[in-house]
Enzyme design. Structure first.
Site, mmCIF file in Angstrom:
data_model
loop_
_atom_site.group_PDB
_atom_site.id
_atom_site.type_symbol
_atom_site.label_atom_id
_atom_site.label_comp_id
_atom_site.label_asym_id
_atom_site.label_seq_id
_atom_site.Cartn_x
_atom_site.Cartn_y
_atom_site.Cartn_z
ATOM 1 N N GLU A 1 0.832 -1.214 0.000
ATOM 2 C CA GLU A 1 0.000 0.000 0.000
ATOM 3 C C GLU A 1 0.864 1.261 0.000
ATOM 4 O OE1 GLU A 1 -3.568 2.248 2.517
ATOM 5 O OE2 GLU A 1 -2.814 0.330 3.230
ATOM 6 N N LYS B 1 -2.379 -1.939 -3.270
ATOM 7 C CA LYS B 1 -3.444 -1.078 -2.720
ATOM 8 C C LYS B 1 -3.028 0.386 -2.898
ATOM 9 C CE LYS B 1 -6.209 -0.052 1.404
ATOM 10 N NZ LYS B 1 -6.684 -0.486 2.725
#
Length: 336
Positions: free
Chosen positions: A175, A217
């Site tokens: 992420e 992500k």
């Protein structure tokens, strides 16, 4: 197909997304205090268990990211929280970073920490039932940020984390979040997010990561929260898809967007537009926290024992996100 790839596809397939329920105790306390609910471990569990035992979990949620406190709790039905999540067909996951700290050498920026005892913690989480993990790198955006130092430091940490996670038989969520805060244009967000993602994959490849066994992500490409320039959802979709096509290797099975300060409506609308024009092999779905929970939390605060009412709100929200992950969402369906 590797075992890691199977786990990633189980989480992402059929329009399912990820419920990010990994708020730290501090963050959860702020959320509960804002709605006048005392932040006890019992109340934090009650809200999360309400969501985890909903019908929406079976139909729309492929994975749940947990926090250290939650993965060790037992539900009121005497199942552990990972067992409760698994019983709905979803995969339990765990946030494993220890937070973003001031980056030495560039004190306006952050680097995410938590590598020190990670191998041991991963073994414990695996035994508790986790099969995927999350680590979030955060990047400021302005005229001079993110700096090369921030881009390199966070990419290196994400890669080292991913190597340890895959070694332990789990899927790492990678992420890299370029924050929405600021007055930057969407074009600036596009350029800087592109640099961030490109560097992340250079490091992942260097660290011998199996790219078929990760989930990316990222943020969507948006103008800054205080920017005078507001772009349409069609432009958000075009910018975001272009960024990912140019910087994400084809081996990656799927991309689960963070909502990053968007409203529930915007997060669904923008994801829907991305899927309407998605001409890649990447699964494009969601990994939302507030954009899945906010309405349910607000409703729940009026009567924390109204489980079915809260679940109804959550089921609708999760359904909207899953429709968006298939390019089938509409504003009319929101109102039903």
């Amino acid at each position: 197909m590797s075992e890691l790839n199977k786990i990633a596809l189980k989480i992402l397939s059929n329009g399912k997304g990820i419920l990010a329920a990994d708020e730290s105790t501090g963050t959860m306390t702020k959320r509960l205090e804002a709605i006048n609910v005392p932040s006890s471990s019992e109340n934090r569990l009650l809200f999360r268990e309400t969501l985890f035992s909903s019908e929406g979990m079976k139909n729309y949620i492929g994975g749940v990211i947990l926090y250290d406190e939650t993965i060790k709790q037992t539900s009121n039905s005497n199942k552990t929280i990972p067992e409760l999540i698994s019983s709905s067909g979803a995969v339990p996951g765990i946030k494993v970073d220890t937070g973003a700290k001031v980056l030495a050498g560039s004190p306006e920026e952050k680097v995410t920490e938590g590598l020190d005892d990670l191998r041991e913690r991963l073994k414990e989480y695996y035994k508790l039932g986790a099969r995927f993990t999350k680590w979030r790198g955060v990047y400021n955006i302005s005229n001079k940020y993110p700096s090369k130092l921030s881009i390199h430091s966070n990419a290196h940490a994400l890669a080292r984390y991913s190597a340890l996670v895959q070694e332990c038989g789990m899927v790492p969520i990678v992420e890299p979040e370029v924050l929405m805060d600021g007055s930057h244009s969407a074009e600036d967000c596009f350029n800087k997010t592109s640099k961030v993602i490109k560097k992340c994959f250079e490091e992942l490849v260097f660290h011998n990561i199996d790219l078929t066994g990760i989930i990316l992500k990222p943020n969507m490409i948006l103008a800054g929260a205080t920017s005078s320039e507001k772009i349409s959802c069609e432009e958000v979709a075009k910018f975001t898809l272009k960024c990912l096509k140019e910087n994400v290797p084809k081996d990656v099975p799927g991309i689960a967007f963070l909502s990053g300060g968007q409203s529930e409506f915007e997060a669904a609308q923008n994801l829907n537009e991305i899927n309407k024009i998605n001409d890649t092999d990447f699964i494009m779905t969601y990994s939302y926290g507030r954009a899945l929970q906010q309405s349910a939390l607000k409703f729940w605060s009026k009567d924390i024992l109204d489980i079915s009412g809260t679940q109804k709100i959550f089921n609708h929200r999760a359904n909207m996100c899953t429709l968006a992950a298939q390019g089938k969402w509409s504003a009319e369906l929101e109102a039903k």
